[in-house]
Design an enzyme around this catalytic site. Structure first.
Site, short mmCIF file in Angstrom:
data_model
loop_
_atom_site.label_atom_id
_atom_site.label_comp_id
_atom_site.label_asym_id
_atom_site.label_seq_id
_atom_site.Cartn_x
_atom_site.Cartn_y
_atom_site.Cartn_z
CG LEU A 283 -1.90 -1.15 1.37
CD1 LEU A 283 -2.83 -0.91 2.56
CD2 LEU A 283 -2.71 -1.37 0.10
CG HIS B 252 -3.03 1.24 -2.47
ND1 HIS B 252 -1.68 1.06 -2.60
CD2 HIS B 252 -3.60 0.53 -3.46
CE1 HIS B 252 -1.43 0.27 -3.62
NE2 HIS B 252 -2.58 -0.07 -4.18
CD GLN C 182 -4.06 -8.37 -11.30
OE1 GLN C 182 -5.09 -8.61 -10.68
NE2 GLN C 182 -3.61 -7.13 -11.42
CB VAL D 210 -1.45 9.99 -4.87
CG1 VAL D 210 -0.55 10.69 -3.87
CG2 VAL D 210 -2.90 9.98 -4.38
CB SER E 177 3.24 2.60 -9.29
OG SER E 177 3.42 1.24 -9.60
#
Ligand code: PAF
Length: 281
Positions: free
Chosen positions: A33, A37, A61, A176, A185
């Site tokens: 996080l 987030h 994924q 952000v 990220s």
């Protein structure tokens, strides 16, 4: 804040909340996080009675096993941060809990998955849509929160919700950024300090594109050429810079209304994406 790991325990918490008429805000994450987030969790807190956060590194994924292996896992820290941001319930399932032996049903948002991240990472969006559909079925949220940094993902989730009639309101919140413009990220932590500084060039290129559009440029190829020139370092490999229709995510022929500027680059082996919204005046 409670932590549950099994589907049965989650279902029981959700049943209790629904019985009491509580609204549920849901933030799906893969952990690691960061402030992006936390903004989602804080917004969910302000708008809902119960805030559920999932921490699950979704193997289906990842098209690249190395990427899956190196994805940061910071469970203890995530729990502390999620609680401080206002989460009530953390769902941390095992891979087996969500994909038991015999699992064979997948969700595919066909057209929106084709280009950009979908082309670069085959199967990625099928994995995202499948896990998000499963999580929506389990959590039954009133609202679900996603970051706008992953613009294609947010667009695709909205389409899935519409197509499959999930009774969920999808909210995509603004990106952000670090002070140099780099979008937050979980992957950023794999960059060296120098790589991190360079990464700001992606945002700068998108901003340049937006500036040109505001200034009157209407031909996407001219704007893209100028954006490419703005990414000057040889240490940055551009994967794509594109100007697309916000609904279809197809490249526009001429810039006449709202568009999204999308970009993906690779720096020090780390793949970074970013985007900006813009409208021709
Ligand atoms: O954006 C992410 O972190 C993931 O793609 C998501 C939405 C949690 C699904 O695994």
């Amino acid at each position: 804040m409670k932590t549950v790991r099994s589907v049965a325990a989650l279902r029981s918490e959700i049943r209790n909340a629904k019985r009491r008429g509580k609204t549920i805000g849901f933030v799906p994450t893969m952990g690691a996080l960061h402030a992006g987030h936390l903004k989602l969790i804080q917004t969910a807190r302000r708008r809902n009675d119960l805030v559920v956060v999932s921490l699950f590194v979704n193997p289906i994924q990842f098209n690249n096993p190395k990427d899956l292996k190196s994805y940061p896992r910071t469970g203890q820290r995530d729990r502390i941060l999620a609680r401080a941001a206002g989460a009530d319930l953390l769902f941390i399932p095992s891979v087996r809990a969500l994909y038991p032996d015999g699992f064979q049903t997948f969700v595919e948002v066909t057209r929106l998955s084709k280009r950009w991240e979908g082309a670069a990472r085959p199967g990625h969006f099928q994995g995202v849509a499948t896990v998000v559909a499963k999580l929506f079925n389990l959590v039954q949220p009133t609202e679900a929160y996603f970051g706008r940094k992953d613009a294609q993902q947010a667009r695709l989730v909205r389409q899935m919700v519409l197509d499959l009639n999930f009774p969920v309101r999808v909210r995509a919140l603004g990106t952000v950024r670090e002070s140099g413009g780099l979008a937050l990220s979980s992957r950023n932590r794999r960059l060296s300090p120098g790589g991190r500084r360079l990464a700001g060039q992606l945002h700068a290129a998108l901003q340049e594109g937006r500036g040109l559009i505001k200034w009157g440029f209407r031909r996407p190829e001219r704007v893209i050429a100028r954006m490419r020139r703005r990414v000057s370092s040889k240490r940055i490999r551009i994967e794509y810079l594109a100007i697309v229709d916000p609904g279809t995510l197809e490249p526009v022929r001429r810039i006449t209304g709202p568009v999204w500027l999308l970009g993906a680059v690779r720096i020090e082996g780390v793949r970074l994406i970013d985007n900006l919204t813009c409208s021709a005046p």
